[in-house]
Design a protein around this motif. Structure first.
Motif, PDB file in Angstrom:
ATOM      1  N   ASN A  72       1.211   3.979  -2.987  1.00 23.45           N
ATOM      2  CA  ASN A  72       0.637   5.247  -2.517  1.00 23.45           C
ATOM      3  C   ASN A  72      -0.887   5.152  -2.401  1.00 23.45           C
ATOM      4  N   LYS A  73      -1.341   4.027  -1.850  1.00 23.44           N
ATOM      5  CA  LYS A  73      -2.779   3.801  -1.663  1.00 23.44           C
ATOM      6  C   LYS A  73      -3.129   3.844  -0.184  1.00 23.44           C
ATOM      7  N   SER A  74      -4.367   4.225   0.079  1.00 24.06           N
ATOM      8  CA  SER A  74      -4.858   4.239   1.458  1.00 24.06           C
ATOM      9  C   SER A  74      -5.667   2.978   1.724  1.00 24.06           C
ATOM     10  N   TYR A 119       0.837  -1.207   0.000  1.00 31.04           N
ATOM     11  CA  TYR A 119       0.000   0.000   0.000  1.00 31.04           C
ATOM     12  C   TYR A 119       0.874   1.260   0.000  1.00 31.04           C
ATOM     13  N   ASP A 176      -9.466   3.195   1.511  1.00 32.06           N
ATOM     14  CA  ASP A 176     -10.183   3.129   0.231  1.00 32.06           C
ATOM     15  C   ASP A 176     -10.808   1.754   0.020  1.00 32.06           C
TER      16      ASP A 176
END
Length: 239
Positions: free
Chosen positions: A162-164, A158, A167
């Motif tokens: 660069n993901k949350s 993650y 989400d």
């Protein structure tokens, strides 16, 4: 490997420790929630020392969430709600009247308590097991994903992408509150059946934070009054 116990004394220790974990999580979450609710009323007071208060907010929330993760995690060898409920299912004999009387033999009300004694209701027990199981309850599954990918281990995937995590697994304070309340309800249900007692999540001094904020407010008001008095004094000298 499942947790193996041989007697009701061992079960009692498991029940007590897990319940204390849950009570502690509830206490910290209430304080966090109360502080959040006080922010509009005491905005000036909070801003006087915001770094301290920000760390305080974060600490109470972290304490809540780390304990909540332990309460619901599905690890087969750890002390958690899924394992405790399965132990109850496999050891219903611990709730028999004879065992109950032996545990409470020093209690002067043991006869009246035993007369209304009921063993765990199997239908309710299955509902409780389903609630705490990540495979049957999406809310618990979300919590466990946060446990696996954020709290116990930080997911490198993650971070690199660069993901949350939010989400994919949205999680909010309403859900935290729901999981805590249901956990303490379940634990108290079987604590009452097992030892005729329940646990409170109310701690003496839970509203001490109000005295702190009111003291800050009083100090600020005194400071403002001193400044006003000094200004009046300077004006009178100039005139």
């Amino acid at each position: 490997m499942k947790i193996k116990i041989t007697n009701s004394e061992e079960f009692s220790r498991l029940l007590e420790v897990l319940t204390n974990e849950t009570v502690t999580a509830c206490i910290h979450f209430r304080l966090y929630s109360d502080l959040e609710a006080a922010r509009p009323t005491y905005a000036v007071e909070f801003n006087e020392s915001w770094t301290f208060w920000w760390l305080t907010f974060q600490s109470h929330l972290d304490t809540t969430l780390f304990r909540l993760c332990k309460i619901y995690e599905p690890h087969p060898e750890s002390l958690n709600l899924p394992n405790l409920l399965n132990i109850i299912k496999e050891n219903a004999k611990f709730f028999d009247e004879g065992n109950f009387r032996e545990r409470l033999k020093g209690n002067p009300f043991v006869d009246s308590l035993a007369s209304s004694l009921k063993k765990p209701d199997l239908i309710q027990l299955q509902k409780d097991i389903a609630f705490v199981n990540m495979k049957s309850n999406p809310l618990v599954n979300t919590l466990v994903m946060w446990r696996h990918k954020f709290f116990a281990h930080r997911s490198a995937g993650y971070v690199v992408a660069n993901k949350s995590l939010a989400d994919q697994y949205p999680f909010n304070m309403i859900q935290v509150d729901q999981l805590l309340k249901e956990a303490i309800r379940i634990l108290n249900r079987y604590s009452i059946l097992f030892q005729a007692s329940s646990y409170s999540t109310q701690i003496i001094g839970h509203d001490d934070y109000r005295h702190v904020l009111k003291s800050i407010r009083s100090a600020l008001l005194r400071h403002e009054e001193e400044i006003a008095h000094e200004l009046e004094h300077l004006k009178s000298k100039d005139s």
